[in-house]
Design a protein around this motif. Sequence first.
Motif, PDB file in Angstrom:
ATOM      1  N   ALA A 178       0.932  -1.289  -0.029  1.00  0.00           N
ATOM      2  CA  ALA A 178       0.027  -0.040  -0.078  1.00  0.00           C
ATOM      3  C   ALA A 178       0.738   1.160  -0.015  1.00  0.00           C
ATOM      4  CB  ALA A 178      -0.926   0.238   1.232  1.00  0.00           C
ATOM      5  N   ASP A 179       2.044   1.079   0.476  1.00  0.00           N
ATOM      6  CA  ASP A 179       3.085   2.353   0.264  1.00  0.00           C
ATOM      7  C   ASP A 179       3.673   2.592  -1.109  1.00  0.00           C
ATOM      8  OD1 ASP A 179       4.721   4.330   1.334  1.00  0.00           O
ATOM      9  OD2 ASP A 179       6.091   3.189   1.996  1.00  0.00           O
ATOM     10  N   PRO A 180       3.401   3.494  -1.840  1.00  0.00           N
ATOM     11  CA  PRO A 180       4.071   3.878  -2.899  1.00  0.00           C
ATOM     12  C   PRO A 180       5.633   4.297  -2.737  1.00  0.00           C
ATOM     13  CG  PRO A 180       2.803   5.823  -2.515  1.00  0.00           C
ATOM     14  CD  PRO A 180       2.440   4.668  -1.606  1.00  0.00           C
ATOM     15  N   ALA A 181       6.014   4.724  -1.672  1.00  0.00           N
ATOM     16  CA  ALA A 181       7.369   5.135  -1.321  1.00  0.00           C
ATOM     17  C   ALA A 181       8.193   3.745  -0.687  1.00  0.00           C
ATOM     18  CB  ALA A 181       7.321   6.193  -0.160  1.00  0.00           C
ATOM     19  N   THR A 182       7.789   2.877  -0.665  1.00  0.00           N
ATOM     20  CA  THR A 182       8.562   1.478  -0.490  1.00  0.00           C
ATOM     21  C   THR A 182       8.796   0.772  -1.869  1.00  0.00           C
ATOM     22  OG1 THR A 182       7.846   1.101   1.718  1.00  0.00           O
ATOM     23  CG2 THR A 182       8.535  -0.599   0.758  1.00  0.00           C
ATOM     24  N   ALA A 183      10.177   0.646  -2.012  1.00  0.00           N
ATOM     25  CA  ALA A 183      10.828   0.285  -3.283  1.00  0.00           C
ATOM     26  C   ALA A 183      10.785  -1.515  -3.181  1.00  0.00           C
ATOM     27  CB  ALA A 183      12.089   0.494  -3.501  1.00  0.00           C
ATOM     28  N   GLN A 184      10.192  -2.101  -3.974  1.00  0.00           N
ATOM     29  CA  GLN A 184      10.147  -3.719  -4.049  1.00  0.00           C
ATOM     30  C   GLN A 184      11.616  -3.975  -4.377  1.00  0.00           C
ATOM     31  OE1 GLN A 184       7.285  -4.968  -2.609  1.00  0.00           O
ATOM     32  NE2 GLN A 184       6.721  -2.706  -2.516  1.00  0.00           N
ATOM     33  N   ARG A 185      11.722  -5.430  -3.928  1.00  0.00           N
ATOM     34  CA  ARG A 185      13.137  -6.047  -4.363  1.00  0.00           C
ATOM     35  C   ARG A 185      13.197  -6.054  -5.734  1.00  0.00           C
ATOM     36  NH1 ARG A 185      14.138 -10.556   0.347  1.00  0.00           N
ATOM     37  NH2 ARG A 185      13.493  -9.081   1.933  1.00  0.00           N
ATOM     38  N   GLY A 186      14.169  -5.793  -6.499  1.00  0.00           N
ATOM     39  CA  GLY A 186      14.585  -5.904  -7.855  1.00  0.00           C
ATOM     40  C   GLY A 186      13.823  -4.689  -8.677  1.00  0.00           C
ATOM     41  N   GLU A 187      13.396  -3.698  -7.920  1.00  0.00           N
ATOM     42  CA  GLU A 187      12.638  -2.531  -8.518  1.00  0.00           C
ATOM     43  C   GLU A 187      13.568  -1.745  -9.276  1.00  0.00           C
ATOM     44  OE1 GLU A 187       8.967   0.585  -8.138  1.00  0.00           O
ATOM     45  OE2 GLU A 187       9.644  -0.880  -6.489  1.00  0.00           O
ATOM     46  N   ASN A 188      13.768  -1.020 -10.251  1.00  0.00           N
ATOM     47  CA  ASN A 188      14.605  -0.088 -10.744  1.00  0.00           C
ATOM     48  C   ASN A 188      14.258   1.241 -10.078  1.00  0.00           C
ATOM     49  OD1 ASN A 188      15.504   1.962 -12.728  1.00  0.00           O
ATOM     50  ND2 ASN A 188      16.474   0.033 -13.795  1.00  0.00           N
ATOM     51  N   VAL A 189      15.515   1.966  -9.759  1.00  0.00           N
ATOM     52  CA  VAL A 189      15.305   3.426  -9.204  1.00  0.00           C
ATOM     53  C   VAL A 189      14.386   4.418 -10.126  1.00  0.00           C
ATOM     54  CG1 VAL A 189      17.457   4.222  -9.880  1.00  0.00           C
ATOM     55  CG2 VAL A 189      16.337   5.011  -8.014  1.00  0.00           C
ATOM     56  N   TYR A 190      14.738   4.198 -11.317  1.00  0.00           N
ATOM     57  CA  TYR A 190      14.201   5.287 -12.597  1.00  0.00           C
ATOM     58  C   TYR A 190      12.683   4.852 -12.453  1.00  0.00           C
ATOM     59  CZ  TYR A 190      19.184   5.621 -13.605  1.00  0.00           C
ATOM     60  OH  TYR A 190      20.367   6.085 -13.140  1.00  0.00           O
ATOM     61  N   GLY A 191      12.486   3.526 -12.662  1.00  0.00           N
ATOM     62  CA  GLY A 191      10.869   3.525 -12.806  1.00  0.00           C
ATOM     63  C   GLY A 191      10.171   3.554 -11.154  1.00  0.00           C
ATOM     64  N   PHE A 192      10.844   3.727 -10.155  1.00  0.00           N
ATOM     65  CA  PHE A 192      10.375   3.854  -8.802  1.00  0.00           C
ATOM     66  C   PHE A 192      10.232   5.386  -8.553  1.00  0.00           C
ATOM     67  CE2 PHE A 192      11.128   5.250  -4.435  1.00  0.00           C
ATOM     68  CZ  PHE A 192      10.332   4.590  -3.746  1.00  0.00           C
ATOM     69  N   VAL A 193      11.017   6.222  -9.200  1.00  0.00           N
ATOM     70  CA  VAL A 193      10.943   7.520  -8.987  1.00  0.00           C
ATOM     71  C   VAL A 193       9.517   8.079  -9.598  1.00  0.00           C
ATOM     72  CG1 VAL A 193      11.790  10.044  -9.725  1.00  0.00           C
ATOM     73  CG2 VAL A 193      13.266   8.233  -8.888  1.00  0.00           C
ATOM     74  N   LEU A 194       9.171   7.643 -10.766  1.00  0.00           N
ATOM     75  CA  LEU A 194       7.878   7.972 -11.278  1.00  0.00           C
ATOM     76  C   LEU A 194       6.656   7.223 -10.472  1.00  0.00           C
ATOM     77  CD1 LEU A 194       6.641   9.250 -13.816  1.00  0.00           C
ATOM     78  CD2 LEU A 194       6.825   7.324 -14.996  1.00  0.00           C
ATOM     79  N   LYS A 195       6.877   6.133 -10.169  1.00  0.00           N
ATOM     80  CA  LYS A 195       5.606   5.673  -9.451  1.00  0.00           C
ATOM     81  C   LYS A 195       5.585   6.314  -8.175  1.00  0.00           C
ATOM     82  CE  LYS A 195       6.418   2.086  -6.834  1.00  0.00           C
ATOM     83  NZ  LYS A 195       6.697   0.734  -5.993  1.00  0.00           N
ATOM     84  N   SER A 196       6.539   6.498  -7.423  1.00  0.00           N
ATOM     85  CA  SER A 196       6.330   7.067  -6.130  1.00  0.00           C
ATOM     86  C   SER A 196       5.902   8.469  -6.189  1.00  0.00           C
ATOM     87  CB  SER A 196       7.913   7.050  -5.487  1.00  0.00           C
ATOM     88  OG  SER A 196       7.633   7.244  -3.996  1.00  0.00           O
ATOM     89  N   THR A 197       6.350   9.130  -6.974  1.00  0.00           N
ATOM     90  CA  THR A 197       5.783  10.629  -7.446  1.00  0.00           C
ATOM     91  C   THR A 197       4.256  10.659  -7.502  1.00  0.00           C
ATOM     92  OG1 THR A 197       7.794  11.263  -8.039  1.00  0.00           O
ATOM     93  CG2 THR A 197       6.265  12.673  -8.707  1.00  0.00           C
ATOM     94  N   ILE A 198       3.928   9.649  -8.392  1.00  0.00           N
ATOM     95  CA  ILE A 198       2.677   9.729  -8.930  1.00  0.00           C
ATOM     96  C   ILE A 198       1.552   9.270  -7.577  1.00  0.00           C
ATOM     97  CG2 ILE A 198       0.807   8.790 -10.279  1.00  0.00           C
ATOM     98  CD1 ILE A 198       2.877   8.843 -12.688  1.00  0.00           C
ATOM     99  N   GLY A 199       2.042   8.000  -7.485  1.00  0.00           N
ATOM    100  CA  GLY A 199       1.390   7.283  -6.299  1.00  0.00           C
ATOM    101  C   GLY A 199       1.261   8.207  -4.924  1.00  0.00           C
TER     102      GLY A 199
END
Length: 400
Positions: A178-199
């Motif tokens: 449920a937390d957009p600011a928690t990165a999953q294992r194997g997740e790419n930082v570049y995709g995470f930045v976009l996902k976390s920002t929007i989420g």
Amino acid sequence: MLHYLKFTTFPLIAIGVMHAMMQGGAWMYTGIAALVLVVALGDVLLPDDRSEPRMEGEFFLNLMLWLTLPILMWVTLCFTWAVAPVDVLGIDAFMLNTFGYDRLQLQADTTWYQWFVGAVAGAFLFGAGGTNVGHELTHRTYSMRDMILGRWMLAFTCDASFAIEHVYGHHKNLGTPADPATAQRGENVYGFVLKSTIGGYKSAWKLEKQRLAKFNQSVWNPIHSRMMRGNLMSLSLFAASFYIGGWAGVVMFWIMSAGGKTLLEIVNYMEHYGIVRRPEDKVEPRHSWNTNASVSTALLYALTRHSHHHAEADQEYWNLRSYRHAPMLPTGYLGTILLALVPPLYKKVMTPLLNHWDETFATPEEKKLAIEASVKSGMKGLKSAQLGQQTGQQLDRAAA
């Protein structure tokens, strides 16, 4: 006295770096050089700061935080004025006659890519100062003054959502899907930045809408909506940048603002990468990556002591403990940021740390979640993934 002086690190670096960069030309590289040589290298060479002194000079410690807002305003003024096509408010004439400072010569001596490098350094000041200190102050729900100052600092990175989602969402949901600011294992930082920002923005909007619905108020009304007020605060900074530096000033401010926001999301990526938690379980120090690296701790007002921050979110930065037995990042914050920007290298470095977390910190229930997360990640070297694959093969043979 040294424990107080170390928290002057950010204002001193910001003032020194800005003074150097405003000489133009090759001096624009000063900011990035200082970050790498002073911060990242300092964290590696200096011993960890595990000190936990009792500090009672609260006015001085708070003053170091409050100074951040005028520093951010000064950084914005310097950069937007430096690229201005015309003299604004007679500043050029005043600076030339009083200090012998020729802004037009600064423009002539500086290439576009030097301006860009300077703006990237400004983005680090926006992130390390504005976002970090804004984070500290918006946690102080008992102080209207500090919360207003914190929201203005977050406005420099167009982050009205952070004061809402981080305090009322992230601290409740970290380590869970449920937390957009928690990165999953194997997740790419570049995709995470976009996902976390929007989420994060969507979550903050939802939380604010739910809060205002109790009072029959609209989330679009800036009188009542913290989201709309925060957005208007950021818009006012863009308007000021345009007034001072025209469209060139707007571009300069945007680079610093977007860069500062990106820096926040990379830090989010690091702080809970791969850690799992059941939603019904209490947030504990083991659910955050910690570091006691000396320079990072001083520069970031002990944000690095993240395990204690999540254990007791209302604690002021000078009261945070080192939690030396908590899960530890491989190095200080800037060094880990640089590692995260190279995903294969980051995964390689974090794999043994995740194995250690699974074996040492995870509860039996969390071990099951870790197995699922590791198998899904596709990361090589994760022992929990190997265990999950072996279990799956055994079940397949049994079914056959």
